[in-house]
Write a protein that holds these residues in place. Sequence first.
Motif, short mmCIF file in Angstrom:
data_model
loop_
_atom_site.label_atom_id
_atom_site.label_comp_id
_atom_site.label_asym_id
_atom_site.label_seq_id
_atom_site.Cartn_x
_atom_site.Cartn_y
_atom_site.Cartn_z
N ALA A 64 0.82 -1.21 0.00
CA ALA A 64 0.00 0.00 0.00
C ALA A 64 0.86 1.26 0.00
O ALA A 64 0.56 2.23 -0.70
N ALA A 65 1.95 1.23 0.76
CA ALA A 65 2.84 2.39 0.81
C ALA A 65 3.52 2.62 -0.54
O ALA A 65 3.65 3.75 -1.00
N CYS A 90 2.31 1.77 -3.41
CA CYS A 90 1.27 2.28 -4.30
C CYS A 90 1.04 3.77 -4.08
O CYS A 90 0.85 4.52 -5.05
N ARG A 91 1.06 4.19 -2.84
CA ARG A 91 0.89 5.62 -2.57
C ARG A 91 2.01 6.43 -3.19
O ARG A 91 1.78 7.50 -3.77
N ARG A 92 3.23 5.93 -3.10
CA ARG A 92 4.36 6.65 -3.68
C ARG A 92 4.23 6.75 -5.19
O ARG A 92 4.69 7.73 -5.79
N ASP A 97 1.31 6.73 -6.77
CA ASP A 97 -0.04 7.22 -7.07
C ASP A 97 -0.85 6.14 -7.77
O ASP A 97 -1.50 6.37 -8.79
N ARG A 98 -0.82 4.94 -7.19
CA ARG A 98 -1.57 3.80 -7.73
C ARG A 98 -2.56 3.30 -6.69
O ARG A 98 -2.38 3.47 -5.49
N ASP A 99 -3.59 2.63 -7.17
CA ASP A 99 -4.58 2.01 -6.30
C ASP A 99 -4.04 0.67 -5.81
O ASP A 99 -3.72 -0.19 -6.64
N PRO A 100 -3.93 0.45 -4.50
CA PRO A 100 -3.43 -0.84 -4.01
C PRO A 100 -4.25 -2.03 -4.52
O PRO A 100 -3.72 -3.14 -4.62
N GLU A 139 6.36 0.34 -7.89
CA GLU A 139 6.56 1.73 -8.32
C GLU A 139 6.78 1.82 -9.82
O GLU A 139 6.62 2.90 -10.41
#
Length: 246
Positions: free
Chosen positions: A16-17, A19-21, A23-26, A216
Amino acid sequence: MDDIAANLRAVEDRIAAACRRADRDPAAVRLLPVSKTMSIEKITAAYDAGYRRFGENKVQEAYDKWGRLRELDGIEWAVIGHLQRNKARLVAEFASEFQALDSLRLAKELDKRLQGEGRRLDVLVQVNSSGEESKFGLPPEEVVGFARELAAFDALRVRGLMTLAVFSSDEDKVAACFHRMVALQKQLRQADAVSVGEGWHELSMGMSGDYELAIEHGATCVRVGQAIFGARLDPNAYWPGVGGGN
């Protein structure tokens, strides 16, 4: 076995982290627990934590586990290692997914066996993105031509690509493998003659040592074993600073 549930949560948090970096949906990233060499008890613990599909490198080991765990509702198996043609009949009998397709002879044998079983199989084309002679998979420049030929095999549902990046502590070298895969995926989508692959949406890349970097760079499936199940008694292929492969 409580450690396995905790390890899964920790890996999920790291996914999840990442994906946040990026800018993706987990939800766009699938975690495939790799259970090769692991006990039935450890697999059952991951099943109890909510996982239903498990990755195995060796088809005979996967087939044996399939036989022993068939009573578990919804459990599925993904064969992610190199497959000899004489073992295609086993994959056709039990597997839900095969991530290491790298020859037309194997595609033909799988298709024949699947037709006999009345089944279809999700497959990913394995690519040798690092150019290492020790690795299986097609060279990137051969994949588009290979993909065109796969349209002849009705029992194979071609979903995308798989790779093992170079085993290195040099992040740039690892990332270069993932860049090649993303570029190849784009090339396949733009190739008018390639009518298989359903958009080639799957990119299976990233293991215990590099799955965050893979995410990423666009991975949709990460194959994680030791970060979930613990170290395995396998002297082959250690990740720098991590202590293992998948």
